[in-house]
Design an enzyme around this catalytic site. Structure first.
Site, PDB file in Angstrom:
ATOM      1  N   ARG A 172       0.811  -1.217   0.000  1.00  0.00           N
ATOM      2  CA  ARG A 172       0.000   0.000   0.000  1.00  0.00           C
ATOM      3  C   ARG A 172       0.851   1.277   0.000  1.00  0.00           C
ATOM      4  O   ARG A 172       0.346   2.354  -0.254  1.00  0.00           O
ATOM      5  CB  ARG A 172      -0.872   0.025   1.253  1.00  0.00           C
ATOM      6  N   ARG A 176       7.784   7.252  -4.823  1.00  0.00           N
ATOM      7  CA  ARG A 176       7.710   8.240  -5.915  1.00  0.00           C
ATOM      8  C   ARG A 176       9.051   8.881  -6.199  1.00  0.00           C
ATOM      9  O   ARG A 176       9.778   9.171  -5.260  1.00  0.00           O
ATOM     10  CB  ARG A 176       6.784   9.389  -5.500  1.00  0.00           C
ATOM     11  N   ARG A 249      -7.165  -5.676  15.298  1.00  0.00           N
ATOM     12  CA  ARG A 249      -6.207  -4.858  16.062  1.00  0.00           C
ATOM     13  C   ARG A 249      -7.008  -3.684  16.589  1.00  0.00           C
ATOM     14  O   ARG A 249      -7.914  -3.177  15.920  1.00  0.00           O
ATOM     15  CB  ARG A 249      -5.087  -4.323  15.160  1.00  0.00           C
ATOM     16  N   ARG A 280       1.611   7.493  16.104  1.00  0.00           N
ATOM     17  CA  ARG A 280       1.552   8.822  15.508  1.00  0.00           C
ATOM     18  C   ARG A 280       0.898   9.818  16.454  1.00  0.00           C
ATOM     19  O   ARG A 280       0.176   9.434  17.375  1.00  0.00           O
ATOM     20  CB  ARG A 280       0.849   8.813  14.157  1.00  0.00           C
ATOM     21  N   GLU A 300      -1.670   8.035  19.304  1.00  0.00           N
ATOM     22  CA  GLU A 300      -2.356   6.808  18.910  1.00  0.00           C
ATOM     23  C   GLU A 300      -1.516   5.590  19.297  1.00  0.00           C
ATOM     24  O   GLU A 300      -0.434   5.384  18.740  1.00  0.00           O
ATOM     25  CB  GLU A 300      -2.550   6.875  17.388  1.00  0.00           C
ATOM     26  N   TYR A 348     -11.106  -4.199   5.581  1.00  0.00           N
ATOM     27  CA  TYR A 348     -10.654  -2.822   5.744  1.00  0.00           C
ATOM     28  C   TYR A 348     -11.189  -1.998   4.574  1.00  0.00           C
ATOM     29  O   TYR A 348     -10.795  -2.185   3.429  1.00  0.00           O
ATOM     30  CB  TYR A 348      -9.126  -2.688   5.821  1.00  0.00           C
ATOM     31  N   ASP A 350     -11.899   1.915   3.125  1.00  0.00           N
ATOM     32  CA  ASP A 350     -11.802   3.367   3.271  1.00  0.00           C
ATOM     33  C   ASP A 350     -13.204   3.943   3.136  1.00  0.00           C
ATOM     34  O   ASP A 350     -14.115   3.272   2.636  1.00  0.00           O
ATOM     35  CB  ASP A 350     -10.891   3.947   2.178  1.00  0.00           C
TER      36      ASP A 350
HETATM   37  P1  FAD Z   1     -18.789   2.036  11.324  1.00  0.00           P
HETATM   38  O1  FAD Z   1     -18.429   3.445  11.149  1.00  0.00           O
HETATM   39  O2  FAD Z   1     -18.007   1.227  12.303  1.00  0.00           O
HETATM   40  O3  FAD Z   1     -20.338   1.963  11.706  1.00  0.00           O
HETATM   41  C1  FAD Z   1     -20.953   0.811  12.237  1.00  0.00           C
HETATM   42  C2  FAD Z   1     -21.911   1.255  13.314  1.00  0.00           C
HETATM   43  O4  FAD Z   1     -22.683   0.125  13.741  1.00  0.00           O
HETATM   44  C3  FAD Z   1     -21.226   1.780  14.570  1.00  0.00           C
HETATM   45  O5  FAD Z   1     -21.679   3.088  14.854  1.00  0.00           O
HETATM   46  C4  FAD Z   1     -21.643   0.803  15.662  1.00  0.00           C
HETATM   47  O6  FAD Z   1     -21.853   1.427  16.921  1.00  0.00           O
HETATM   48  C5  FAD Z   1     -22.941   0.246  15.117  1.00  0.00           C
HETATM   49  N1  FAD Z   1     -23.283  -1.071  15.651  1.00  0.00           N
HETATM   50  C6  FAD Z   1     -22.525  -2.179  15.688  1.00  0.00           C
HETATM   51  N2  FAD Z   1     -23.180  -3.192  16.275  1.00  0.00           N
HETATM   52  C7  FAD Z   1     -24.398  -2.706  16.619  1.00  0.00           C
HETATM   53  C8  FAD Z   1     -25.516  -3.277  17.278  1.00  0.00           C
HETATM   54  N3  FAD Z   1     -25.517  -4.531  17.703  1.00  0.00           N
HETATM   55  N4  FAD Z   1     -26.600  -2.496  17.484  1.00  0.00           N
HETATM   56  C9  FAD Z   1     -26.625  -1.203  17.076  1.00  0.00           C
HETATM   57  N5  FAD Z   1     -25.568  -0.615  16.451  1.00  0.00           N
HETATM   58  C10 FAD Z   1     -24.481  -1.366  16.232  1.00  0.00           C
HETATM   59  N6  FAD Z   1     -11.057   5.863   5.776  1.00  0.00           N
HETATM   60  C11 FAD Z   1     -10.676   6.829   4.911  1.00  0.00           C
HETATM   61  O7  FAD Z   1     -11.227   6.925   3.808  1.00  0.00           O
HETATM   62  N7  FAD Z   1      -9.690   7.741   5.236  1.00  0.00           N
HETATM   63  C12 FAD Z   1      -9.051   7.700   6.444  1.00  0.00           C
HETATM   64  O8  FAD Z   1      -8.176   8.526   6.712  1.00  0.00           O
HETATM   65  C13 FAD Z   1      -9.435   6.685   7.377  1.00  0.00           C
HETATM   66  N8  FAD Z   1      -8.824   6.621   8.563  1.00  0.00           N
HETATM   67  C14 FAD Z   1      -9.164   5.614   9.421  1.00  0.00           C
HETATM   68  C15 FAD Z   1      -8.478   5.538  10.627  1.00  0.00           C
HETATM   69  C16 FAD Z   1      -8.757   4.523  11.512  1.00  0.00           C
HETATM   70  C17 FAD Z   1      -8.033   4.448  12.822  1.00  0.00           C
HETATM   71  C18 FAD Z   1      -9.724   3.542  11.158  1.00  0.00           C
HETATM   72  C19 FAD Z   1     -10.003   2.382  12.079  1.00  0.00           C
HETATM   73  C20 FAD Z   1     -10.431   3.626   9.978  1.00  0.00           C
HETATM   74  C21 FAD Z   1     -10.152   4.651   9.090  1.00  0.00           C
HETATM   75  N9  FAD Z   1     -10.849   4.789   7.882  1.00  0.00           N
HETATM   76  C22 FAD Z   1     -10.465   5.765   7.001  1.00  0.00           C
HETATM   77  C23 FAD Z   1     -11.965   3.871   7.515  1.00  0.00           C
HETATM   78  C24 FAD Z   1     -13.365   4.400   7.926  1.00  0.00           C
HETATM   79  O9  FAD Z   1     -13.412   4.594   9.317  1.00  0.00           O
HETATM   80  C25 FAD Z   1     -14.441   3.382   7.499  1.00  0.00           C
HETATM   81  O10 FAD Z   1     -14.402   3.176   6.117  1.00  0.00           O
HETATM   82  C26 FAD Z   1     -15.900   3.748   7.839  1.00  0.00           C
HETATM   83  O11 FAD Z   1     -16.020   4.429   9.043  1.00  0.00           O
HETATM   84  C27 FAD Z   1     -16.742   2.491   7.874  1.00  0.00           C
HETATM   85  O12 FAD Z   1     -18.109   2.789   8.025  1.00  0.00           O
HETATM   86  P2  FAD Z   1     -19.127   1.635   8.452  1.00  0.00           P
HETATM   87  O13 FAD Z   1     -20.489   2.216   8.414  1.00  0.00           O
HETATM   88  O14 FAD Z   1     -18.855   0.407   7.687  1.00  0.00           O
HETATM   89  O15 FAD Z   1     -18.709   1.243   9.945  1.00  0.00           O
HETATM   90  N1  UDP Z   2       3.856   2.200   7.438  1.00  0.00           N
HETATM   91  C1  UDP Z   2       5.165   2.327   7.856  1.00  0.00           C
HETATM   92  N2  UDP Z   2       5.636   3.551   8.228  1.00  0.00           N
HETATM   93  C2  UDP Z   2       4.867   4.660   8.208  1.00  0.00           C
HETATM   94  C3  UDP Z   2       3.531   4.540   7.772  1.00  0.00           C
HETATM   95  C4  UDP Z   2       3.054   3.298   7.402  1.00  0.00           C
HETATM   96  O1  UDP Z   2       5.882   1.357   7.898  1.00  0.00           O
HETATM   97  O2  UDP Z   2       5.357   5.748   8.590  1.00  0.00           O
HETATM   98  C5  UDP Z   2       3.368   0.847   7.062  1.00  0.00           C
HETATM   99  C6  UDP Z   2       2.669   0.114   8.209  1.00  0.00           C
HETATM  100  O3  UDP Z   2       2.976  -1.249   8.112  1.00  0.00           O
HETATM  101  C7  UDP Z   2       1.200   0.343   7.930  1.00  0.00           C
HETATM  102  C8  UDP Z   2       1.184   0.300   6.397  1.00  0.00           C
HETATM  103  O4  UDP Z   2       2.404   0.928   6.025  1.00  0.00           O
HETATM  104  O5  UDP Z   2       0.394  -0.661   8.507  1.00  0.00           O
HETATM  105  C9  UDP Z   2       0.007   1.029   5.778  1.00  0.00           C
HETATM  106  O6  UDP Z   2       0.065   2.394   6.134  1.00  0.00           O
HETATM  107  P1  UDP Z   2      -1.180   3.354   6.033  1.00  0.00           P
HETATM  108  O7  UDP Z   2      -0.763   4.715   6.444  1.00  0.00           O
HETATM  109  O8  UDP Z   2      -1.820   3.144   4.717  1.00  0.00           O
HETATM  110  O9  UDP Z   2      -2.085   2.706   7.164  1.00  0.00           O
HETATM  111  P2  UDP Z   2      -3.384   3.183   7.929  1.00  0.00           P
HETATM  112  O10 UDP Z   2      -3.705   4.589   7.555  1.00  0.00           O
HETATM  113  O11 UDP Z   2      -4.386   2.183   7.505  1.00  0.00           O
HETATM  114  O12 UDP Z   2      -2.989   3.047   9.359  1.00  0.00           O
END
Ligand code: FAD
Ligand code: UDP
Length: 374
Positions: A172, A176, A249, A280, A300, A348, A350
């Site tokens: 991923r 560049r 995780r 981070r 985090e 996973y 986005d």
């Molecule tokens: P969720 O947002 O998890 O919604 C599911 C909902 O269901 C929750 O509110 C939960 O409470 C509810 N639920 C579950 N079980 C029940 C139940 N039994 N009864 C009632 N309610 C329930 N994407 C990006 O594009 N850019 C980013 O920079 C990015 N950063 C991220 C960083 C992190 C740390 C993480 C973990 C994810 C990131 N994502 C990012 C991904 C993004 O968060 C997800 O794509 C998106 O939020 C998923 O939406 P969802 O509706 O599938 O799930």
């Molecule tokens: N990664 C790394 N160094 C960095 C940032 C990312 O080695 O400074 C690696 C790490 O293994 C991570 C993967 O690249 O799980 C994907 O990074 P990304 O930023 O896409 O992950 P996310 O936003 O999902 O945490």
């Protein structure tokens, strides 16, 4: 006649997008969420005038014009471009790996010099088909980048040695040979002005939402309200963990309000050495070019997931994939329930992908319904 066309479990992006599309077709929806707020993981909490991304930093990016136009219908996006920095033992490097990174590492100026340096490092390692993340990373970027910018971060993030992780995780990371610090290659990128809640509120406008309501605690009641459930919670929980628990995780967020205007000058700084326990630091105001007099930062900390904790990253190894397949095979034979989103699909996703998936699924289901109703 049941009171709702759809009961939608989860007010995250998947549930809210589905509900919006169904409402547009005149369908009556009830959205429930066990949390005390809407938005799922994109929820923002406004503190000191700053939108804090409560479940981790979220940057919207996509190549999909349809999805981009769709979200822009609910909020205007700013010009934020993700350009994280990596701090390795006090030295700062630009991410993703680009000419600025190579210049800082080796003082090379031209792409040819950088490529030569990388090739020299990669050639001496003589790695064939990579069998794990360490080999994959070394084959892609050589020893210096791997040791300084990848190994420590990755082992903290995943809680495992790089030699015990699958190679695909590192594919991923873009490499560049231009001086371009934009983390993403996508055509569209930004942060919704006013935060993600604005999008969620827009999607759910005019739709009944019940918060603090757990579907699994009152399954019979909610299935009695409708013929179709849209379920976006964890799929293993839905089936009472019949085939075992799916692993994730998790993350722990430590927030600090600081009485200073600007803490680190950038929204995202990664800490890539293994001695620092967090991966981070996010400084939220920089996502929206904030000028408030205070600032809020989040450290985090990756952690092992245990039941009761938030599920963040699915562990898509062979054991968990096999378990998921068992769940999926029974879910596919359950016509009254549609499973969607990151938890129900154990994937996973986005944000743009989850929206695209909800748009596609709702289109098929709503069209089928129209067909049956004719
Ligand atoms: P969720 O947002 O998890 O919604 C599911 C909902 O269901 C929750 O509110 C939960 O409470 C509810 N639920 C579950 N079980 C029940 C139940 N039994 N009864 C009632 N309610 C329930 N994407 C990006 O594009 N850019 C980013 O920079 C990015 N950063 C991220 C960083 C992190 C740390 C993480 C973990 C994810 C990131 N994502 C990012 C991904 C993004 O968060 C997800 O794509 C998106 O939020 C998923 O939406 P969802 O509706 O599938 O799930
Ligand atoms: N990664 C790394 N160094 C960095 C940032 C990312 O080695 O400074 C690696 C790490 O293994 C991570 C993967 O690249 O799980 C994907 O990074 P990304 O930023 O896409 O992950 P996310 O936003 O999902 O945490």
């Amino acid at each position: 006649m049941k009171p709702y066309d759809y009961v939608i479990v989860g007010a995250g992006l998947f549930g809210a997008t589905f509900a919006h599309q169904a409402k547009r077709k005149g369908k009556k929806c009830l959205v429930i969420d066990k949390r005390s707020h809407k938005g799922g993981n994109v929820f923002c909490k406004n503190e000191e005038g700053i939108n804090v991304h409560v479940y981790g930093a979220h940057i919207f990016h996509t190549n999909d014009k349809k999805v981009w136009d769709f979200v822009n219908g609910f909020a205007e996006f700013n010009r934020y471009t993700n350009s994280p920095l990596a701090n390795y033992k006090g030295e700062l490097y630009n991410l993703p790996f680009n000419m600025n990174t190579f210049y800082k590492l080796w003082q090379v100026i031209t792409p040819q010099e950088a490529q030569k340096k990388l090739q020299e490092q990669i050639a001496v390692l003589n790695i064939g088909e990579p069998s794990n993340l360490e080999e994959q990373a070394l084959k892609l970027v050589g020893t210096d980048i791997y040791e300084k910018l990848i190994k420590g971060y990755t082992e903290k993030q995943w809680g495992r040695k790089a030699v015990d992780l699958p190679a695909f995780i590192i594919k991923r990371l873009p490499l560049r040979f231009t001086y371009d610090n934009n983390y993403f290659n996508d055509k569209y990128q930004g942060i919704p002005i006013g935060g993600y809640n604005k999008i969620i509120d827009g999607l759910l406008e005019g739709i009944e939402v019940r918060l603090n309501t757990d579907f699994l605690k009152d399954r019979e009641f909610f299935t009695g309200l409708t013929d179709k459930i849209i379920y976006t919670g964890p799929i293993d929980e839905y089936y009472d963990f019949e085939f075992g628990m799916l692993e994730y995780r998790s993350l722990r967020f430590e927030n600090e309000l600081l009485q200073q205007q600007n803490y680190q000058g950038n929204a995202v700084v990664n800490y890539t050495e293994k001695e620092i326990p967090y991966t981070r630091i996010i400084e939220h105001k920089h996502f929206e070019f904030g000028t408030q007099s205070n600032t809020i930062i989040t450290k985090e900390y990756p952690s092992e997931w245990k039941p009761g904790m938030e599920q963040y990253y699915p562990v898509n190894d062979a054991v968990n994939e096999k378990r998921f397949k068992h769940y999926k095979s029974i879910a596919d034979n359950e016509p009254a329930v549609i499973f969607g989103g990151r938890l129900a699909e154990y994937k996973y996703y986005d944000m743009h992908q989850v929206i695209a998936s909800a748009l596609a699924k709702s289109k098929v289901i709503l069209q089928e319904l129209e067909f049956l109703e004719v």
